[in-house]
Design a protein around this motif. Structure first.
Motif: not given
Length: 119
Positions: A12-13, A17, A19, A21, A83, A85, A87
């Motif tokens: 997911n972008c 940012q 994320t 999996q 996960t 993450d 940033n």
């Protein structure tokens, strides 16, 4: 054992940012010899993956200019699902990353850090 990256389960972008999996497959080359009796993902691999996926998904600069903060808190073991993450702060040219996993009711932070990137 020639594989160097995990299996991506989901991404997911947003603008700055991302994320991911990830399944940290047991056949990843980085586990070989680190350590034979208790294999774990080396910290340098985690930093490499954070930079690699930041360049790929957030279009960050690819040149590593150093770490500002780094914490390795819990090992990442073979076949773990984690996960990542990411940033990106383009003004400061800094990438923050965190590897975590859900273990029952508990959120486990495996590692986190900030690195300076540039051209």
């Amino acid at each position: 054992m020639h594989k160097r990256k995990p299996t991506i389960i989901d991404v997911n972008c947003a603008d700055t940012q991302a994320t991911l999996q990830l399944k940290v497959d047991a056949d990843i080359l980085d586990f070989c010899g680190h350590f034979s009796h208790f294999p774990l993902l080396p910290g340098v691999s985690q930093i490499d993956w954070a930079l690699f996926y930041a360049v790929e998904y957030l279009n960050t600069p690819a040149v590593f200019k150093g770490m500002e903060v780094i914490k390795f808190q819990e090992p990442i073991l073979p076949d773990a699902q984690v996960t990542l993450d990411l940033n990106w702060d383009s003004d400061k040219q800094k990438l923050s990353f965190k590897f975590s996993s859900q273990q029952g009711e508990l959120l486990v932070i495996h590692s986190s850090g900030k690195m300076k990137l540039g051209k």
